[in-house]
Design an enzyme around this catalytic site. Structure first.
Site, PDB file in Angstrom:
ATOM      1  N   TRP A  31       0.829  -1.207   0.000  1.00 21.06           N
ATOM      2  CA  TRP A  31       0.000   0.000   0.000  1.00 21.06           C
ATOM      3  C   TRP A  31       0.864   1.258   0.000  1.00 21.06           C
ATOM      4  O   TRP A  31       0.650   2.170  -0.791  1.00 21.06           O
ATOM      5  CB  TRP A  31      -0.931  -0.038   1.202  1.00 21.06           C
ATOM      6  CG  TRP A  31      -1.963   1.032   1.335  1.00 21.06           C
ATOM      7  CD1 TRP A  31      -2.432   1.546   2.516  1.00 21.06           C
ATOM      8  CD2 TRP A  31      -2.712   1.709   0.305  1.00 21.06           C
ATOM      9  NE1 TRP A  31      -3.411   2.485   2.291  1.00 21.06           N
ATOM     10  CE2 TRP A  31      -3.604   2.619   0.933  1.00 21.06           C
ATOM     11  CE3 TRP A  31      -2.705   1.644  -1.087  1.00 21.06           C
ATOM     12  CZ2 TRP A  31      -4.471   3.446   0.228  1.00 21.06           C
ATOM     13  CZ3 TRP A  31      -3.577   2.479  -1.791  1.00 21.06           C
ATOM     14  CH2 TRP A  31      -4.439   3.362  -1.149  1.00 21.06           C
ATOM     15  N   ARG A  51      10.460   0.402   8.889  1.00 17.30           N
ATOM     16  CA  ARG A  51      11.116   0.111  10.175  1.00 17.30           C
ATOM     17  C   ARG A  51      12.355  -0.758   9.991  1.00 17.30           C
ATOM     18  O   ARG A  51      13.245  -0.764  10.832  1.00 17.30           O
ATOM     19  CB  ARG A  51      10.121  -0.590  11.116  1.00 17.30           C
ATOM     20  CG  ARG A  51       9.098   0.336  11.751  1.00 17.30           C
ATOM     21  CD  ARG A  51       8.030  -0.428  12.468  1.00 17.30           C
ATOM     22  NE  ARG A  51       7.139  -1.116  11.542  1.00 17.30           N
ATOM     23  CZ  ARG A  51       6.056  -1.802  11.911  1.00 17.30           C
ATOM     24  NH1 ARG A  51       5.751  -1.900  13.193  1.00 17.30           N
ATOM     25  NH2 ARG A  51       5.291  -2.389  11.023  1.00 17.30           N
ATOM     26  N   GLY A 127     -10.730   4.462   0.514  1.00 18.72           N
ATOM     27  CA  GLY A 127     -11.579   4.224  -0.646  1.00 18.72           C
ATOM     28  C   GLY A 127     -11.368   2.831  -1.197  1.00 18.72           C
ATOM     29  O   GLY A 127     -10.616   2.032  -0.636  1.00 18.72           O
ATOM     30  N   SER A 131      -4.293  -2.318  -3.694  1.00 18.69           N
ATOM     31  CA  SER A 131      -2.947  -1.818  -3.985  1.00 18.69           C
ATOM     32  C   SER A 131      -2.351  -2.396  -5.265  1.00 18.69           C
ATOM     33  O   SER A 131      -1.642  -1.703  -5.991  1.00 18.69           O
ATOM     34  CB  SER A 131      -2.015  -2.081  -2.797  1.00 18.69           C
ATOM     35  OG  SER A 131      -1.977  -3.453  -2.482  1.00 18.69           O
ATOM     36  N   LYS A 182     -15.632  -2.895   6.604  1.00 16.83           N
ATOM     37  CA  LYS A 182     -15.905  -3.758   5.448  1.00 16.83           C
ATOM     38  C   LYS A 182     -14.923  -4.916   5.381  1.00 16.83           C
ATOM     39  O   LYS A 182     -15.216  -5.932   4.731  1.00 16.83           O
ATOM     40  CB  LYS A 182     -15.911  -2.938   4.152  1.00 16.83           C
ATOM     41  CG  LYS A 182     -14.659  -2.125   3.871  1.00 16.83           C
ATOM     42  CD  LYS A 182     -13.505  -2.927   3.294  1.00 16.83           C
ATOM     43  CE  LYS A 182     -12.247  -2.091   3.253  1.00 16.83           C
ATOM     44  NZ  LYS A 182     -11.046  -2.846   2.820  1.00 16.83           N
ATOM     45  N   ASP A 235     -15.780   0.875  -1.158  1.00 22.14           N
ATOM     46  CA  ASP A 235     -14.700   0.038  -0.638  1.00 22.14           C
ATOM     47  C   ASP A 235     -15.201  -1.376  -0.356  1.00 22.14           C
ATOM     48  O   ASP A 235     -14.502  -2.367  -0.592  1.00 22.14           O
ATOM     49  CB  ASP A 235     -14.125   0.673   0.629  1.00 22.14           C
ATOM     50  CG  ASP A 235     -12.717   0.184   0.944  1.00 22.14           C
ATOM     51  OD1 ASP A 235     -12.202  -0.666   0.205  1.00 22.14           O
ATOM     52  OD2 ASP A 235     -12.130   0.669   1.925  1.00 22.14           O
ATOM     53  N   ARG A 246      -7.079  -9.353   0.625  1.00 22.06           N
ATOM     54  CA  ARG A 246      -6.529 -10.303   1.593  1.00 22.06           C
ATOM     55  C   ARG A 246      -7.614 -10.841   2.533  1.00 22.06           C
ATOM     56  O   ARG A 246      -7.587 -12.007   2.913  1.00 22.06           O
ATOM     57  CB  ARG A 246      -5.407  -9.636   2.389  1.00 22.06           C
ATOM     58  CG  ARG A 246      -4.196  -9.286   1.541  1.00 22.06           C
ATOM     59  CD  ARG A 246      -3.057  -8.747   2.371  1.00 22.06           C
ATOM     60  NE  ARG A 246      -3.341  -7.442   2.938  1.00 22.06           N
ATOM     61  CZ  ARG A 246      -3.091  -6.293   2.331  1.00 22.06           C
ATOM     62  NH1 ARG A 246      -2.562  -6.287   1.121  1.00 22.06           N
ATOM     63  NH2 ARG A 246      -3.346  -5.146   2.915  1.00 22.06           N
ATOM     64  N   GLU A 272      -6.270  -7.075   7.827  1.00 16.24           N
ATOM     65  CA  GLU A 272      -6.717  -6.289   8.983  1.00 16.24           C
ATOM     66  C   GLU A 272      -8.071  -6.740   9.529  1.00 16.24           C
ATOM     67  O   GLU A 272      -8.388  -6.498  10.691  1.00 16.24           O
ATOM     68  CB  GLU A 272      -6.800  -4.803   8.609  1.00 16.24           C
ATOM     69  CG  GLU A 272      -5.457  -4.144   8.358  1.00 16.24           C
ATOM     70  CD  GLU A 272      -4.631  -3.910   9.617  1.00 16.24           C
ATOM     71  OE1 GLU A 272      -5.044  -4.370  10.697  1.00 16.24           O
ATOM     72  OE2 GLU A 272      -3.561  -3.283   9.501  1.00 16.24           O
TER      73      GLU A 272
END
Length: 327
Positions: A31, A51, A127, A131, A182, A235, A246, A272
């Site tokens: 993303w 990171r 939105g 990706s 969602k 979305d 995913r 997520e």
């Protein structure tokens, strides 16, 4: 969670159009990389920070007009704490493109940013933005939402191009919740597809999921209209109908009998909706919000029910009229 709409910003829409903006993107995953590509297309300067990279966070954000977070939800709180130690100027625009809920506080990413940086304008970017499609240069649209209209407009012009249309909104929480909730529904739709239940079942599931998302989102402070826009219904349609999603793939894998750990391993990136489902049930229990679809997803993810039993539980609910949108 509002920053003052009259507070100064580091760069406005006109300046974005006339000169190169300095942007730092936190998170070099799919993303973050896709967003960096969009900004570079507009000839702006982008520092993509990871990171695991060699560049320190302090060096990465130094001199940036805009700092955008595209890291997974589990890393948001820690990264925000690091940023807090760097004395970020109050005129710096902070953008969050993460869709999730914090398991410790149940807050959204924008709430975490705004609570930590009350004087900075915070913008939500959300939105129907898969990706991989954006990386391929396929057309898409999104929403830049903020209680600070000038900051939202600056972000709008930063990303807008002939392949990426950006709209503005004054409802950051609604835009964020639409994109977050969602993901749980996408897991349910993935199960539906994995069980080969057909187009009728998928259509019914998505349609009945909308009142559930709206019920939660408006209870938590989002505006109803937002959930019918790009960051809500838009979305949901993208995430619930594409194997690129995913979260959809999590549900699909569960329907085929794969253990959750194996599915997440094979994905190689964060879904997520798994964390969101767990946090959402905390919120629903606390606030007494009916969430029948999300609750079955939660039970499935936690091994309390099989995919077939989840479908049966939803089909056996008490009959009711459809007249009220929020039933």
């Amino acid at each position: 969670m509002d920053a003052s709409a009259t507070s100064p910003i580091s760069i406005d829409a006109q300046q974005v159009q006339e000169a190169s903006a300095e942007l730092t993107i936190l998170g070099a995953g799919a993303w973050g990389t896709a967003l960096a590509k969009l900004v570079r297309k507009n000839d702006h300067t982008v520092c993509l920070w990871s990171r695991r990279g060699e560049t320190t966070l302090a060096n990465a954000v130094s001199g940036s007009h805009i700092i955008l977070s595209a890291i997974s939800m589990k890393g948001v709180s820690a990264t925000v704490k690091q940023l807090q130690e760097l004395n970020i100027p109050p005129e710096t625009i902070l953008v969050t493109a993460t869709k999730g809920l914090d398991p410790e506080t149940t807050r959204t990413p924008s709430q975490i940013f705004q609570d930590t940086f009350p004087d900075n304008p915070v913008v939500v970017l959300s939105g129907p933005n898969l990706s991989k499609e954006i990386e391929q240069g396929l057309p898409a649209a999104t929403v830049a939402a903020s209680t600070h209209p000038e900051a939202a407009e600056a972000v709008q012009y930063l990303f807008a191009s002939d392949i990426f249309r950006v709209y503005r909104s004054l409802d950051p929480l609604g835009a964020e919740l639409g994109g977050t909730l969602k993901n749980v529904i996408a897991i349910a739709v993935g199960v539906c597809e994995g069980l080969n239940l057909g187009s009728n079942a998928r259509s019914a599931l998505i349609t009945r999921a909308m009142p559930e998302v709206i019920r939660i989102g408006t209870h938590l402070g989002g505006q109803m209209d937002t959930f019918f826009g790009l960051s809500g219904l838009g979305d949901m349609l993208a995430t619930c109908t594409s194997s690129l999603s995913r979260n959809y793939r999590v549900g699909y894998g569960l329907a085929h009998g794969k253990p959750l750990d194996q599915i997440l391993d094979e994905l190689g990136s964060t879904a997520e909706g798994v964390n969101t489902a767990n946090v959402l049930i905390q919120i629903a229990n606390r606030e007494e919000i009916p969430v029948p679809i999300s609750r079955e997803v939660y039970r499935l993810l936690n091994g309390k029910i099989t995919p077939k039993e989840a479908v049966e539980a939803l089909m056996e609910r008490d009959l009711k009229a459809e007249a009220c949108l929020l039933n």
